[in-house]
Motif scaffolding. Structure first.
Motif, PDB file in Angstrom:
ATOM      1  N   MET A 172      31.888  35.735  42.053  1.00  0.00           N
ATOM      2  CA  MET A 172      31.921  36.090  40.631  1.00  0.00           C
ATOM      3  C   MET A 172      30.565  36.625  40.200  1.00  0.00           C
ATOM      4  SD  MET A 172      34.000  33.103  38.691  1.00  0.00           S
ATOM      5  CE  MET A 172      35.622  32.620  39.172  1.00  0.00           C
ATOM      6  N   ARG A 173      30.603  37.568  39.231  1.00  0.00           N
ATOM      7  CA  ARG A 173      29.353  38.054  38.689  1.00  0.00           C
ATOM      8  C   ARG A 173      28.822  37.036  37.695  1.00  0.00           C
ATOM      9  NH1 ARG A 173      32.283  42.912  37.863  1.00  0.00           N
ATOM     10  NH2 ARG A 173      31.827  42.994  35.643  1.00  0.00           N
ATOM     11  N   ALA A 199      42.994  37.268  42.206  1.00  0.00           N
ATOM     12  CA  ALA A 199      42.348  36.360  41.255  1.00  0.00           C
ATOM     13  C   ALA A 199      42.208  34.952  41.812  1.00  0.00           C
ATOM     14  CB  ALA A 199      43.137  36.326  39.948  1.00  0.00           C
ATOM     15  N   THR A 200      43.146  34.533  42.630  1.00  0.00           N
ATOM     16  CA  THR A 200      43.064  33.176  43.181  1.00  0.00           C
ATOM     17  C   THR A 200      42.113  33.101  44.376  1.00  0.00           C
ATOM     18  OG1 THR A 200      45.095  33.645  44.415  1.00  0.00           O
ATOM     19  CG2 THR A 200      45.319  32.423  42.347  1.00  0.00           C
ATOM     20  N   SER A 201      41.511  34.231  44.719  1.00  0.00           N
ATOM     21  CA  SER A 201      40.427  34.244  45.710  1.00  0.00           C
ATOM     22  C   SER A 201      39.238  34.989  45.098  1.00  0.00           C
ATOM     23  CB  SER A 201      40.879  34.941  46.996  1.00  0.00           C
ATOM     24  OG  SER A 201      41.956  34.274  47.598  1.00  0.00           O
ATOM     25  N   ALA A 223      34.422  44.870  32.739  1.00  0.00           N
ATOM     26  CA  ALA A 223      34.257  43.431  32.953  1.00  0.00           C
ATOM     27  C   ALA A 223      34.934  42.992  34.233  1.00  0.00           C
ATOM     28  CB  ALA A 223      34.824  42.663  31.757  1.00  0.00           C
ATOM     29  N   LEU A 224      36.087  43.559  34.533  1.00  0.00           N
ATOM     30  CA  LEU A 224      36.810  43.241  35.764  1.00  0.00           C
ATOM     31  C   LEU A 224      36.770  44.455  36.681  1.00  0.00           C
ATOM     32  CD1 LEU A 224      40.049  41.487  34.396  1.00  0.00           C
ATOM     33  CD2 LEU A 224      37.890  40.451  35.035  1.00  0.00           C
ATOM     34  N   ARG A 225      36.451  44.213  37.965  1.00  0.00           N
ATOM     35  CA  ARG A 225      36.406  45.315  38.914  1.00  0.00           C
ATOM     36  C   ARG A 225      37.082  44.899  40.221  1.00  0.00           C
ATOM     37  NH1 ARG A 225      31.781  49.665  38.459  1.00  0.00           N
ATOM     38  NH2 ARG A 225      33.713  50.794  38.848  1.00  0.00           N
ATOM     39  N   LEU A 269      34.859  39.290  38.729  1.00  0.00           N
ATOM     40  CA  LEU A 269      35.092  38.967  37.330  1.00  0.00           C
ATOM     41  C   LEU A 269      33.988  38.050  36.833  1.00  0.00           C
ATOM     42  CD1 LEU A 269      38.033  36.409  37.036  1.00  0.00           C
ATOM     43  CD2 LEU A 269      37.050  37.039  39.202  1.00  0.00           C
ATOM     44  N   PRO A 270      33.717  38.046  35.537  1.00  0.00           N
ATOM     45  CA  PRO A 270      32.621  37.240  35.002  1.00  0.00           C
ATOM     46  C   PRO A 270      32.833  35.758  35.258  1.00  0.00           C
ATOM     47  CG  PRO A 270      33.370  38.857  33.403  1.00  0.00           C
ATOM     48  CD  PRO A 270      34.373  38.854  34.504  1.00  0.00           C
TER      49      PRO A 270
END
Length: 1017
Positions: A1-2, A42-44, A96-98, A110-111
């Protein structure tokens, strides 16, 4: 995550349907495969997910040859949906999402904290450390975390994921359940065990083998002072684990059980949480604080009724008002209070789209009460079992009402029935009966209806009239908000107060209707020029809604039109099939429709689309032209007809509403099926309405055997319903059964042939048309000689001999009747005819009814009693209806033999069973036997005997039945004679002799002549 800050502007949701919010705006990720891809990434978070894994998860064992390139296409579309342009550099303006391409696959950046599951996990960890020292803070953290949960994790994509994705869904479900248990522990620490008991019951319904939940429930019961229930709960879970898994409870549960037996002080509750607000204050203020305006008094009334029900004094409350006035919102607050206090809530809502589907309202109620035993009566009510011989509607309602009473005696129940103005009449009759039982048990029944859709002369008017005579019933009529309340509501919805002048003008326009007010507030809030919007407010709520619809894309409007035809709720797959829109266009249209707030998606095994308010659906449906509605109904019927699991009432309704655009043969078959279920539920008015509406469709079919079979099915059921509802004298019943006989004789074989002929025979017999019975028997002989099927010939022969033998006995020729009836038994002793509505019994039992009388008339008393006893034994196996009928027959045999004690005994038991079966005619026959027997025996037992027999005869005459006339008038005359009423006895005997003369019969003529004083040698 960023590592950048997230805030509420960026969030990926996996604790429910998969979705994403970027820069505060929801992303349109409408394709299920794109949402599944987002879930896998998203779950990883921050980790590369290999392309091979994505392929295996999305296509399992059968990936297409182009799977890798297809994944690239899906990733590209998902990037666009998330606002992630590939050519944008990292930095302050970066998305924000990449989604990054990293060998050997992709990763989602993702943040920090922008994944709901991560947030929940962190809050759970923090709360665990605070539960012992600051349980209030822990509860607040857990509530914040669980507020992120919007349904079952990955609910909308788990069905398309492979084993890794499904395992992830289970892990997330376990996270949610662990957080829910932690919340229960915080509630216990705050001294709120009653809240825990209610919540544990809800969670155990989904997780019955989870020992930690059982332990929390036991501890909550113990701390509530319900030690016996806590120990019983342990025994229940011990048996459950032993039966299902073959194991004993774990160490923790056994230790807790031992502590309870020892009354260990360590189990004592901490000091209770301090109350919020002034001491002794009403909970209404707190409820109003959640956003409900202007309903404090109404809510206080309902909460008072709920409190009384919990204390054991139940009742019924009726909430009424116009559409949009806030009935549902008020009842939501009542439900919240009920659940918080440990009251079981069962909700039923009538449907406005289907023509009064029988007991739809109650079907929903009992889905919320799975612990109510599914006995015969409840199975009939829910359409899951045939009514058989056991029940009529009165008995059905009584049995179901008593089931609810027994359930309420186990713990308080709130029964919530919404929109009863759309309910069928049998459902309202059951509601009225349940209301009569409610005051004696912890049962609160609350129903709501629209005043404009409930005319005083309709079903709801009849319900209200009955409830007005029922103890423990209260009424609340909601009216529009006043000026100050209107301004408060607008302020809450706009985020700023309107001027008093604007609020007053809007109040005058809307009459203070909360739904209308909220729609106007939405229109103003979304306008670029609020001041101009205030000046151009639409004049009706429909105008406001249509204004919103007009701004939607074409596909969204099409889906809303289709949804309005399908109903308040509709299956998403059905919606897509009927709409004719495919692929991504459906996803885009659906996303726009949901985002508008006009509809909402409901998660479940079969995802649904739901109109949050019925007014929205009604407005859209009314806006469709007549032909457009018919076209959509016809298409819905075509799609449903191809689905084997379609509800027959839904299918029939759509096909009937489709008019000339449907396949008439399919429509009639669907109507017959729906009518059959209604007959099984004893909803005879609904069945008759369906069958009447199907006749024009039958007439439009081309001549063929298929048409004849469909018409036979319609006329057979229609004749049965008419005879049952209107009596055997009804000309409509005669005409329907005559036509059914004509068709059955033409066809000769088929599932409806024998039932049609049997019912026609019984109609002729019960109406006293003995020449018609003989003609019927001759018609059977003529037709059976042409049948090649041996079994079919035997069935025709059984009915022929039964008809001839019963008619001979009715004419007084018992000697000739005996061999005919004996032959009928030989041909059909083991044959039972299944009836959609049992009003007539089994042919074998029927044959023995006449045979025992015929044998008795021939002086063969021992044989007669043997046949009668066997008949009663067989009838008891069919249920109280057949048993009461058989006892009435045997009782009258005892009258023929001059055995008053036996007639009295059969009468008493027959009346009990007749009441249980809800069969008025059988109760009348039983009363005749009981009254005659008591009158002949004299003494104290004779008190009231003649009045009982007179009342029974009057009731019998009102049915239009004539087969029993000689016997009935003989019993009346002999009872009058025993009471010293010689003149009345002679009058009754004269009526019996007149009946014999009309029929050309000699049945019991000697006794009648003796009583009339006209005996001849």
């Amino acid at each position: 995550m960023r590592g950048q800050a997230s805030g509420p502007d960026c969030l990926v949701r996996v604790l429910g349907p998969v979705s994403a919010v970027v820069d505060g705006e929801p992303c349109t990720v409408s394709s299920p495969v794109q949402r599944a891809l987002l879930a896998l990434l998203a779950t990883s978070p921050g980790r590369v997910v290999p392309v091979d894994r994505l392929i295996s998860e999305l296509w399992a064992e059968t990936p297409p040859d182009s799977a890798a390139s297809t994944v690239r296409v899906y990733v590209s579309r998902l990037r666009r949906a998330l606002g992630d342009a590939v050519d944008v550099e990292d930095g302050p303006g970066a998305p924000a999402l990449r989604i990054r391409r990293r060998a050997p696959g992709y990763l989602l950046e993702l943040p920090d904290g922008a994944l709901d599951a991560v947030q929940l996990g962190r809050l759970l960890d923090a709360a665990r450390g605070r539960t012992a020292t600051d349980p209030a803070a822990a509860l607040q953290m857990l509530d914040e975390g669980l507020a992120l949960v919007t349904g079952e994790p990955l609910a909308d994509v788990v069905h398309v994921l492979g084993p890794v994705g499904q395992a992830e869904a289970r892990r997330l479900s376990e996270l949610v359940l662990t957080a829910q248990e932690a919340r229960l522990q915080a509630l216990l620490a705050l001294g709120r065990p009653a809240d825990v008991v209610a919540e544990v019951q809800r969670l155990l319904a989904a997780h019955p083998l989870r020992e930690s939940l059982h332990g929390l429930g036991m501890l909550a019961l113990y701390r509530s002072g319900r030690q016996a229930e806590a120990l019983a709960a342990y025994e229940a879970v011990r048996r459950l684990l032993l039966e299902d898994l073959g194991v004993d409870p774990g160490t923790a549960l056994r230790r807790l059980h031992a502590q309870m037996l020892d009354q260990d002080p360590a189990l004592e509750a901490p000091a209770p949480e301090a109350p919020v607000g002034p001491a002794g204050g009403s909970s209404t203020a707190a409820v109003d604080g959640t956003g409900m305006i202007g309903r404090a008094e109404a809510l206080a009334d309902l909460l008072g009724a709920l409190h009384a029900a919990r204390a054991g004094s139940g009742g019924t409350w009726v909430v009424s008002g116009e559409a949009g006035i806030g009935k549902t919102r008020l009842l939501q607050e009542l439900v919240r209070a009920a659940v918080a206090g440990g009251t079981t809530v069962a909700l039923g809502r009538a449907r406005e789209t289907v023509d009064a589907t029988p007991y739809w309202l109650w079907g929903q109620v009992f889905r919320d009460l799975p612990d109510v035993p599914r006995d015969t009566a409840l199975g009939v009510l829910l359409g899951e079992a045939d009514s058989s011989a056991a029940l009529t509607r009165a008995a059905l309602h009584d049995s179901v009402a008593r089931s609810l009473v027994r359930r309420a005696q186990e713990g308080p129940v709130l029964l919530l029935l919404e929109d009863v103005h759309w309910a069928d009449e049998p459902s309202l009759a059951l509601l009225a009966l349940v209301a009569e039982h409610a005051p004696a048990v912890p049962l609160l029944v609350v129903c709501s209806f629209r005043v404009e859709d409930a005319p005083p002369g309709g079903h709801v008017g009849a319900l209200l009239a009955r409830l007005a005579r029922t103890p423990g019933v209260g009424r609340t009529t909601l009216v529009g908000l006043g000026d100050a309340e209107t301004r408060d509501l607008l302020t809450a919805r706009l985020g700023r107060p309107p001027s008093a002048e604007v609020a007053s003008a809007v109040r005058d326009l809307t009459a203070g209707n909360p739904f209308f007010l909220q729609e106007i507030a939405r229109l103003v809030r979304e306008s670029d020029d609020p001041e101009r919007a205030w000046r151009r407010v639409p004049r009706t709520v429909s105008d406001v809604l249509l204004h919103r619809v007009a701004r939607l894309p074409r596909n969204a409007r099409r889906l809303l039109d289709v949804a309005s035809v399908l109903g308040r709720e509709c299956d998403l797959g059905l919606l897509e099939d009927v709409s004719g829109i495919g692929g991504e266009e459906v996803d885009e249209g659906l996303a726009a429709a949901v985002q508008s707030g006009l509809v909402a998606e409901v998660d479940g095994v079969r995802p649904l689309l739901r109109f949050p308010h019925a007014l929205v659906r009604e407005t859209l449906y009314a806006e469709l032209g007549t032909r457009s509605r018919m076209r959509l109904h016809a298409e819905a019927g075509r799609v449903l007809a191809a689905r084997p699991d379609s509800d027959v009432d839904d299918l029939a309704w759509h096909l009937l509403a489709g008019g000339d655009l449907v396949d008439r043969e399919v429509a009639v078959a669907a109507v017959v099926a729906a009518a059959g279920r209604a007959m099984g539920q004893l909803a005879l008015e609904h069945a008759q309405d369906l069958l009447d509406r199907s006749l024009p469709l039958v007439a439009q079919l081309p001549a063929s055997e298929a048409r004849e079979r469909l018409e036979l099915a319609v006329q057979t059921r229609r004749g049965t319903v008419l005879a049952t509802r209107l009596g055997f004298a009804a000309p409509e019943a005669r005409a329907a059964l005559e036509r059914a006989q004509e068709l059955a004789l033409q066809l000769g074989t088929g599932s409806d042939v024998l039932p049609a002929l049997y019912r026609r025979y019984l109609w002729l017999l019960m109406s006293g048309d003995l020449p018609g019975v003989f003609a019927f028997a001759e018609a059977l002989v003529a037709r059976s000689s042409t049948l090649e099927d041996v079994a079919a010939r035997d069935r025709f022969g059984m009915l022929e001999h039964l008809a001839r033998g019963s008619a001979l006995w009715c004419l007084g020729d018992a000697v000739a009747a005996v061999p005919e009836l004996s032959r009928a038994l030989e041909l059909g002793a083991s044959s039972r005819v299944g009836m959609p509505v049992d009003a007539f019994g089994d042919p074998a039992v029927r044959a023995r009814m006449f045979l025992c009388h015929a044998l008795a008339s021939c002086g063969r008393t021992a044989e007669a009693k043997e046949v009668a006893d066997r008949m009663v034994g067989e009838a008891h196996q069919s249920g109280p209806g057949d048993a009461s009928d058989a006892l009435a027959t045997r009782g009258m045999m005892h009258v023929a033999l001059g055995e008053p004690e036996h007639a009295l005994a059969d009468g008493v038991e027959g009346r009990r069973l007749g009441r249980l079966a809800g069969a008025p005619l059988l109760e009348l026959f039983a009363a005749l036997n009981e009254g005659w027997g008591a009158g002949q025996l004299g003494g104290q037992r004779a008190d009231g005997a003649v009045e009982m027999v007179r009342a029974a005869v009057a009731g019998y005459e009102a049915t239009g039945t004539h087969m029993h006339d000689p016997i009935v008038y003989t019993m009346l005359a002999e009872t009058e004679q025993a009471a010293g009423e010689s003149g009345r006895a002679a009058d009754a005997a004269a009526a019996g002799l007149a009946a014999l003369a009309r029929a050309g019969s000699r049945l019991w003529r000697d006794r009648l002549e003796a009583l009339a004083g006209t005996r001849t040698t």
